[in-house]
Design an enzyme around this catalytic site. Structure first.
Site, PDB file in Angstrom:
ATOM      1  N   HIS A 163     -13.532  -8.462  11.860  1.00  0.00           N
ATOM      2  CA  HIS A 163     -12.605  -9.480  10.292  1.00  0.00           C
ATOM      3  C   HIS A 163     -12.150  -8.579   8.903  1.00  0.00           C
ATOM      4  O   HIS A 163     -12.318  -9.047   7.802  1.00  0.00           O
ATOM      5  CB  HIS A 163     -13.852  -9.797   9.847  1.00  0.00           C
ATOM      6  CG  HIS A 163     -14.981 -10.690  11.071  1.00  0.00           C
ATOM      7  ND1 HIS A 163     -14.717 -12.275  11.417  1.00  0.00           N
ATOM      8  CD2 HIS A 163     -15.810  -9.849  12.046  1.00  0.00           C
ATOM      9  CE1 HIS A 163     -14.956 -12.091  11.973  1.00  0.00           C
ATOM     10  NE2 HIS A 163     -15.890 -11.021  12.550  1.00  0.00           N
ATOM     11  N   SER A 284      12.778   0.482  -5.351  1.00  0.00           N
ATOM     12  CA  SER A 284      12.426  -1.412  -6.452  1.00  0.00           C
ATOM     13  C   SER A 284      13.677  -0.464  -7.435  1.00  0.00           C
ATOM     14  O   SER A 284      13.447   0.569  -8.326  1.00  0.00           O
ATOM     15  CB  SER A 284      10.993  -1.649  -7.056  1.00  0.00           C
ATOM     16  OG  SER A 284      11.555  -2.281  -8.239  1.00  0.00           O
ATOM     17  N   LYS A 290       7.845   2.768  -6.950  1.00  0.00           N
ATOM     18  CA  LYS A 290       7.687   2.340  -5.936  1.00  0.00           C
ATOM     19  C   LYS A 290       8.316   2.708  -4.693  1.00  0.00           C
ATOM     20  O   LYS A 290       9.308   3.062  -4.324  1.00  0.00           O
ATOM     21  CB  LYS A 290       8.216   0.653  -5.651  1.00  0.00           C
ATOM     22  CG  LYS A 290       7.058  -0.377  -7.058  1.00  0.00           C
ATOM     23  CD  LYS A 290       6.203  -0.597  -6.329  1.00  0.00           C
ATOM     24  CE  LYS A 290       6.115  -1.621  -5.093  1.00  0.00           C
ATOM     25  NZ  LYS A 290       5.620  -2.788  -5.429  1.00  0.00           N
ATOM     26  N   GLU A 297       8.137  -4.831   7.060  1.00  0.00           N
ATOM     27  CA  GLU A 297       8.108  -6.079   7.026  1.00  0.00           C
ATOM     28  C   GLU A 297       8.911  -6.482   7.321  1.00  0.00           C
ATOM     29  O   GLU A 297       9.015  -7.980   7.342  1.00  0.00           O
ATOM     30  CB  GLU A 297       7.861  -6.368   4.711  1.00  0.00           C
ATOM     31  CG  GLU A 297       7.080  -5.139   4.629  1.00  0.00           C
ATOM     32  CD  GLU A 297       6.769  -4.846   2.577  1.00  0.00           C
ATOM     33  OE1 GLU A 297       7.575  -5.921   2.399  1.00  0.00           O
ATOM     34  OE2 GLU A 297       7.088  -4.157   2.068  1.00  0.00           O
TER      35      GLU A 297
END
Ligand code: ARG
Length: 463
Positions: A163, A284, A290, A297
């Site tokens: 979980h 970024s 970043k 992804e």
């Protein structure tokens, strides 16, 4: 697209009284994408021609001319000089027309006892067989990379989650071996799929077989097929093997996507379990701080297109009456894209895994915050004679106290612990340590570092 002027007209034009509309030509043509099958198409044609000559259906001079012509065509295509023509519809007719332009009459005899229907089915199977072999090799590379990293971290503790909450300690090596199992099963699925891909449709002709005395076994041997498609209608019609391939590919993408999701989570500074090598990340344009895990992804995102292709192919097939229908021409782009996506993804992951920097301190810190050894304390009480349900309750109360005090179970004093059960003695601290909890799960499939090492050794043996 340019014209070989000597080859005007369609392969089937004799029957028609007006030319096909320009838009229809473009709508029905497949040469823009199926030219990718040119090697397989030539390979299949050469085996077919050789068989025709052996059977006395084609003269040896014609065979020699076909072999010479095909050699020339292959060289032209490789040099990028082959003039693919929209008018010639698909890869098969483009090559056949060029062959006839190069060698004359013999080129027109090649298509004896054959149809584009069994020809295209053969080409796709040859192409898929190669794709499967490439993917199988890449899966092995990825597995090897995972094994190397697992070996380096066979004893590195991290929280195991259920979980997405800290559950019990595991080793990072054990966690990685879970993916080894998944990718190994993917390999098995492709190996199994290959058996059904690797059968020869050629000889089925358009749908019913041919009146010529062909030798299908010979062609199968020439092309490295394990056997024949034994019903001509089925041979030219079903694409279940391609659907299976896409299903197996979808599961690879599921596994890569799950792994990606974990990498992304682990790289989030809140967890900070790992860092990915810079070459797999991007920055970024606006936020200078970043470092984004773009590769995982994208892999997670690309899974969607492969699942889409699976559904697309199932849908393509489901309404088709026997035997061949033009619908089947739509099988190629999804198949090509599926193979490309899986191959690129596997390649990049085999390279990404060795670049994972493991931050063992952050993993250990997360473990200390999650009461990860609570089950071990319950097991300890059971071993001292308490029924498991009572042990569970006693430990739950101990966790509540630790939570109130803001400390780990191992930081409670012996007298504090004994308040929950008189069975608790000083030896309890051995089971409350992470190292003790890991070492105690000492059986096949368990997370004990010794078991992780043994599992890695078994995998290396199997590879
Ligand atoms: N381009 C076609 C395909 O990909 C080849 C077979 C066409 N056969 C036919 N009778 N139209 O399926």
């Amino acid at each position: 697209m340019s014209d070989h002027s000597q080859e005007a007209g369609q392969a089937w034009s004799g029957r028609f009284s007006e030319p096909v509309a320009e838009l229809v030509k473009r709508y029905t043509a497949s040469v823009f994408f199926d030219r990718r099958l040119w090697r397989q198409d030539i390979q299949g044609s050469l085996a077919h021609a050789k068989m025709l000559a052996r059977q006395g259906i084609l003269s040896n001079e014609d065979l020699a001319a076909i072999e010479r012509g095909m050699g020339e065509i292959a060289a032209e295509i490789e040099r990028g000089e082959f003039a693919w023509q929209l008018d010639a519809e698909d890869v098969h007719l483009n090559i056949e027309k060029r062959l006839t332009a190069l060698i004359g009459e013999a080129g027109k005899r090649l298509h004896t006892g054959r149809s584009r229907n069994d020809q295209v089915a053969t080409d796709i199977r040859l192409w898929l067989r190669e794709a499967i072999d490439t993917i199988t090799g890449l899966l092995k590379n990825l597995i090897r990379a995972l094994l190397d990293l697992a070996e380096a971290h066979a004893a590195t503790p991290m929280p195991g989650f259920t979980h997405l909450q800290v559950a019990q300690p595991v080793t990072f090596g054990h966690h990685l071996l879970a993916y080894v199992e998944m990718f190994a099963r993917d390999g098995e699925r492709f190996a199994d799929c290959r058996k059904r891909v690797n059968r020869l449709p050629l000889g089925a002709a358009a749908l019913a077989g041919t009146t010529f005395p062909i030798d299908r076994d010979f062609v199968a041997r020439e092309l490295g097929f394990d056997g024949l498609c034994e019903n001509s209608l089925d041979a030219v019609s079903d694409r279940d093997f391609a659907i299976e391939f896409t299903a197996a590919a979808s599961l690879v993408m599921v596994h890569l996507s799950r792994f990606s999701e974990e990498l992304i989570l682990w790289m989030n500074p809140r967890l900070g379990f790992i860092d990915l090598a810079d070459r797999f990340c991007t920055g970024s344009s606006i936020m200078p701080q970043k470092k984004n895990p773009d590769v995982p992804e994208l892999a997670r995102g690309k899974s969607g297109r492969v699942f889409g292709h699976l559904v697309g192919l199932l849908t393509l097939m489901k309404g088709q009456p026997l035997a061949y229908n033009k619908d089947n021409q739509e099988d190629k782009e999804p198949l090509f894209d599926t193979a490309d996506t899986v191959i690129d993804s596997l390649r990049i992951f085999a390279d990404l895994v060795p670049g994972i920097r493991v931050k063992a301190d952050a993993m250990a810190a997360a473990l200390r915050q999650g009461y990860a050894t609570a089950t071990d304390l319950a097991d300890y009480l059971v071993k001292k004679g308490l029924p498991f349900r009572d042990a569970h309750e006693a430990v739950a109360r101990a966790v509540r106290l630790a939570e109130a005090k803001g400390c780990d179970l191992a930081e409670l004093s012996l007298s504090e612990l004994q308040a929950f059960s008189p069975l608790i003695a000083a030896d309890v601290y051995e089971v409350l340590t992470v190292a003790g909890a890991l070492a105690a799960r000492d059986h096949i499939g368990g997370t004990a570092p010794a078991q992780v090492q043994a599992a890695i050794a078994r995998w290396r043996e199997k590879l």
